[in-house]
Design a protein around this motif. Sequence first.
Motif, PDB file in Angstrom:
ATOM      1  N   LEU A  45       8.832   1.169  30.968  1.00  0.00           N
ATOM      2  CA  LEU A  45       7.590   1.638  31.253  1.00  0.00           C
ATOM      3  C   LEU A  45       7.132   1.146  32.930  1.00  0.00           C
ATOM      4  O   LEU A  45       7.344  -0.234  33.019  1.00  0.00           O
ATOM      5  N   PRO A  46       6.073   1.714  33.727  1.00  0.00           N
ATOM      6  CA  PRO A  46       5.966   1.359  34.239  1.00  0.00           C
ATOM      7  C   PRO A  46       4.384   0.234  34.309  1.00  0.00           C
ATOM      8  O   PRO A  46       4.253  -0.198  33.445  1.00  0.00           O
ATOM      9  N   ALA A  47       4.553  -0.796  35.510  1.00  0.00           N
ATOM     10  CA  ALA A  47       3.634  -1.932  35.490  1.00  0.00           C
ATOM     11  C   ALA A  47       1.912  -0.920  34.999  1.00  0.00           C
ATOM     12  O   ALA A  47       1.743  -0.614  35.369  1.00  0.00           O
ATOM     13  N   GLY A  48       1.732  -1.918  34.409  1.00  0.00           N
ATOM     14  CA  GLY A  48      -0.030  -2.107  33.519  1.00  0.00           C
ATOM     15  C   GLY A  48      -0.146  -0.950  32.372  1.00  0.00           C
ATOM     16  O   GLY A  48      -1.087  -0.426  32.053  1.00  0.00           O
ATOM     17  N   THR A  49       1.226  -0.470  32.053  1.00  0.00           N
ATOM     18  CA  THR A  49       1.127   0.058  30.215  1.00  0.00           C
ATOM     19  C   THR A  49       1.028  -0.922  29.814  1.00  0.00           C
ATOM     20  O   THR A  49       1.355  -1.952  29.554  1.00  0.00           O
ATOM     21  N   GLU A  50       0.211  -0.252  28.358  1.00  0.00           N
ATOM     22  CA  GLU A  50      -0.129  -1.367  27.070  1.00  0.00           C
ATOM     23  C   GLU A  50       0.924  -0.676  26.381  1.00  0.00           C
ATOM     24  O   GLU A  50       0.914   0.522  25.886  1.00  0.00           O
ATOM     25  N   MET A  51       1.458  -1.288  25.086  1.00  0.00           N
ATOM     26  CA  MET A  51       1.838  -1.383  24.362  1.00  0.00           C
ATOM     27  C   MET A  51       1.326  -1.361  23.418  1.00  0.00           C
ATOM     28  O   MET A  51       0.034  -2.460  23.163  1.00  0.00           O
ATOM     29  N   ILE A  52       1.086  -0.550  21.952  1.00  0.00           N
ATOM     30  CA  ILE A  52      -0.277   0.071  20.584  1.00  0.00           C
ATOM     31  C   ILE A  52       1.033  -0.822  19.925  1.00  0.00           C
ATOM     32  O   ILE A  52       2.002   0.266  19.890  1.00  0.00           O
ATOM     33  N   LEU A  53       0.387  -1.218  18.964  1.00  0.00           N
ATOM     34  CA  LEU A  53       0.714  -1.943  17.550  1.00  0.00           C
ATOM     35  C   LEU A  53      -0.078  -0.266  16.535  1.00  0.00           C
ATOM     36  O   LEU A  53      -1.270  -1.072  16.443  1.00  0.00           O
ATOM     37  N   THR A  54       0.600   0.179  15.209  1.00  0.00           N
ATOM     38  CA  THR A  54      -0.085   0.881  15.166  1.00  0.00           C
ATOM     39  C   THR A  54       0.436   0.849  13.586  1.00  0.00           C
ATOM     40  O   THR A  54       1.733   0.983  13.254  1.00  0.00           O
ATOM     41  N   ILE A  55      -0.683   0.356  12.975  1.00  0.00           N
ATOM     42  CA  ILE A  55      -0.084  -0.647  11.390  1.00  0.00           C
ATOM     43  C   ILE A  55      -1.080   0.240  10.451  1.00  0.00           C
ATOM     44  O   ILE A  55      -2.803   0.677  10.417  1.00  0.00           O
ATOM     45  N   ALA A  56      -0.695   1.559   9.787  1.00  0.00           N
ATOM     46  CA  ALA A  56      -1.336   1.779   8.246  1.00  0.00           C
ATOM     47  C   ALA A  56      -1.031   1.008   7.402  1.00  0.00           C
ATOM     48  O   ALA A  56       0.163   1.418   7.165  1.00  0.00           O
ATOM     49  N   PRO A  57      -1.648   0.489   6.664  1.00  0.00           N
ATOM     50  CA  PRO A  57      -1.298  -0.315   5.450  1.00  0.00           C
ATOM     51  C   PRO A  57      -0.736   0.517   4.156  1.00  0.00           C
ATOM     52  O   PRO A  57      -0.027  -0.742   3.931  1.00  0.00           O
ATOM     53  N   GLY A  58      -1.429   1.969   4.460  1.00  0.00           N
ATOM     54  CA  GLY A  58      -1.209   2.470   3.236  1.00  0.00           C
ATOM     55  C   GLY A  58      -2.581   2.098   2.262  1.00  0.00           C
ATOM     56  O   GLY A  58      -3.051   1.324   2.035  1.00  0.00           O
ATOM     57  N   VAL A  59      -3.001   2.966   1.883  1.00  0.00           N
ATOM     58  CA  VAL A  59      -4.109   3.377   0.210  1.00  0.00           C
ATOM     59  C   VAL A  59      -4.111   2.099  -0.735  1.00  0.00           C
ATOM     60  O   VAL A  59      -2.390   1.789  -0.985  1.00  0.00           O
ATOM     61  N   GLY A  60      -4.402   1.113  -0.834  1.00  0.00           N
ATOM     62  CA  GLY A  60      -4.414   0.297  -2.041  1.00  0.00           C
ATOM     63  C   GLY A  60      -3.922  -0.849  -1.269  1.00  0.00           C
ATOM     64  O   GLY A  60      -3.336  -2.124  -2.538  1.00  0.00           O
ATOM     65  N   GLY A  78       0.583  -1.193   0.625  1.00  0.00           N
ATOM     66  CA  GLY A  78      -0.206  -0.251   0.365  1.00  0.00           C
ATOM     67  C   GLY A  78       0.791   1.029   0.061  1.00  0.00           C
ATOM     68  O   GLY A  78       1.748   1.235   1.036  1.00  0.00           O
ATOM     69  N   THR A  79       0.091   2.204  -0.093  1.00  0.00           N
ATOM     70  CA  THR A  79       1.696   3.525  -0.909  1.00  0.00           C
ATOM     71  C   THR A  79       1.268   4.770   0.219  1.00  0.00           C
ATOM     72  O   THR A  79      -0.099   3.627   0.824  1.00  0.00           O
ATOM     73  N   GLY A  80       2.441   4.879   1.166  1.00  0.00           N
ATOM     74  CA  GLY A  80       2.317   5.845   2.262  1.00  0.00           C
ATOM     75  C   GLY A  80       2.243   4.387   3.234  1.00  0.00           C
ATOM     76  O   GLY A  80       1.969   4.692   4.811  1.00  0.00           O
ATOM     77  N   ALA A  81       2.257   2.918   3.550  1.00  0.00           N
ATOM     78  CA  ALA A  81       2.205   2.034   4.290  1.00  0.00           C
ATOM     79  C   ALA A  81       3.344   2.852   6.041  1.00  0.00           C
ATOM     80  O   ALA A  81       4.189   2.910   5.475  1.00  0.00           O
ATOM     81  N   ALA A  82       3.044   2.359   6.906  1.00  0.00           N
ATOM     82  CA  ALA A  82       4.003   2.971   7.993  1.00  0.00           C
ATOM     83  C   ALA A  82       3.408   2.256   9.347  1.00  0.00           C
ATOM     84  O   ALA A  82       2.626   0.976   9.720  1.00  0.00           O
ATOM     85  N   VAL A  83       4.475   1.379  11.097  1.00  0.00           N
ATOM     86  CA  VAL A  83       4.378   0.787  11.176  1.00  0.00           C
ATOM     87  C   VAL A  83       4.933   1.603  12.402  1.00  0.00           C
ATOM     88  O   VAL A  83       5.820   1.950  12.360  1.00  0.00           O
ATOM     89  N   ALA A  84       3.878   1.714  14.027  1.00  0.00           N
ATOM     90  CA  ALA A  84       4.623   2.038  14.650  1.00  0.00           C
ATOM     91  C   ALA A  84       4.455   1.743  16.116  1.00  0.00           C
ATOM     92  O   ALA A  84       3.748   0.959  16.157  1.00  0.00           O
ATOM     93  N   LEU A  85       4.741   1.647  17.040  1.00  0.00           N
ATOM     94  CA  LEU A  85       5.199   1.140  18.307  1.00  0.00           C
ATOM     95  C   LEU A  85       5.530   2.324  19.532  1.00  0.00           C
ATOM     96  O   LEU A  85       6.257   2.714  20.336  1.00  0.00           O
ATOM     97  N   GLY A  86       4.486   1.511  20.731  1.00  0.00           N
ATOM     98  CA  GLY A  86       4.625   3.003  21.138  1.00  0.00           C
ATOM     99  C   GLY A  86       3.301   2.370  22.562  1.00  0.00           C
ATOM    100  O   GLY A  86       3.011   1.316  23.442  1.00  0.00           O
ATOM    101  N   THR A  87       3.276   3.757  23.097  1.00  0.00           N
ATOM    102  CA  THR A  87       1.783   3.122  24.356  1.00  0.00           C
ATOM    103  C   THR A  87       0.651   4.353  23.657  1.00  0.00           C
ATOM    104  O   THR A  87       0.685   4.639  23.750  1.00  0.00           O
ATOM    105  N   THR A  88      -0.209   4.486  24.867  1.00  0.00           N
ATOM    106  CA  THR A  88      -1.591   5.323  25.258  1.00  0.00           C
ATOM    107  C   THR A  88      -0.989   6.351  24.567  1.00  0.00           C
ATOM    108  O   THR A  88      -1.515   6.682  23.753  1.00  0.00           O
ATOM    109  N   ALA A  89       0.256   6.688  25.528  1.00  0.00           N
ATOM    110  CA  ALA A  89       0.655   8.025  25.834  1.00  0.00           C
ATOM    111  C   ALA A  89       1.445   8.925  24.613  1.00  0.00           C
ATOM    112  O   ALA A  89       1.053   9.859  24.561  1.00  0.00           O
ATOM    113  N   ASP A  90       2.112   7.875  23.948  1.00  0.00           N
ATOM    114  CA  ASP A  90       2.902   8.015  23.125  1.00  0.00           C
ATOM    115  C   ASP A  90       3.298   6.965  22.064  1.00  0.00           C
ATOM    116  O   ASP A  90       4.411   5.830  22.462  1.00  0.00           O
ATOM    117  N   PRO A  91       2.428   6.748  20.857  1.00  0.00           N
ATOM    118  CA  PRO A  91       1.839   6.133  20.032  1.00  0.00           C
ATOM    119  C   PRO A  91       3.370   5.024  19.388  1.00  0.00           C
ATOM    120  O   PRO A  91       3.766   4.410  18.809  1.00  0.00           O
TER     121      PRO A  91
END
Length: 184
Positions: free
Chosen positions: A153-168, A115-128
């Motif tokens: 990271l303190p206990a209870g922190t959620e690790m968040i995966l953000t995937i932007a597959p891209g257009v098409g 996909g055009t503009g694909a992106a992957v990020a890993l972070g937390t709810t506060a800072d993705p």
Amino acid sequence: MPVIVSKAQAPRVVVVSRRATAGIAVKDTAAVIVDQPAPVATVRADTRAVAVVGKGAQGPEGPAGPVGPVGPAGSGSMPPIDFAFGDASPAVVLLVQEPLEVLSVSLQVEEAFDGTGAAVALGTTADPDLLLPPAFNAPGVLGVYETAPRAELPAGTEMILTIAPGVGATAGRGQLVITAVPIQ
């Protein structure tokens, strides 16, 4: 299957299953004929018949080894996180059980995102983007991308995966490996 021809007595043929045989020793071998000669490294003319060794029955499973909050005790590696272009995003991929420091994040793009503009990020709810910012990887290109965030990271922190597959997008998958140590 290897076929062994002996000249010590009357010629005889022994057929051995490769899958079930771990090793074999033969006495006074005149010839060794193998259906696929590539695995044969050495043939010695003066060997002794010891035994045909086969795999035995598998024993019962042993006790599990110690497991720490971040993988097998002392390893620091967490189980790998597999993802693909069509996965729901953003998604919680890990909940931190006790305070820890993330030493490294490795992203392996196993199938390039188309996909055009694909992106992957890993972070937390506060800072993705805290652990793996999108600028530090290229999901449209096969390869391994690594960061060393050294983030605590303190206990209870959620690790968040953000995937932007891209257009098409119609394809793309990868795996994240996180290395972390508990904070004492």
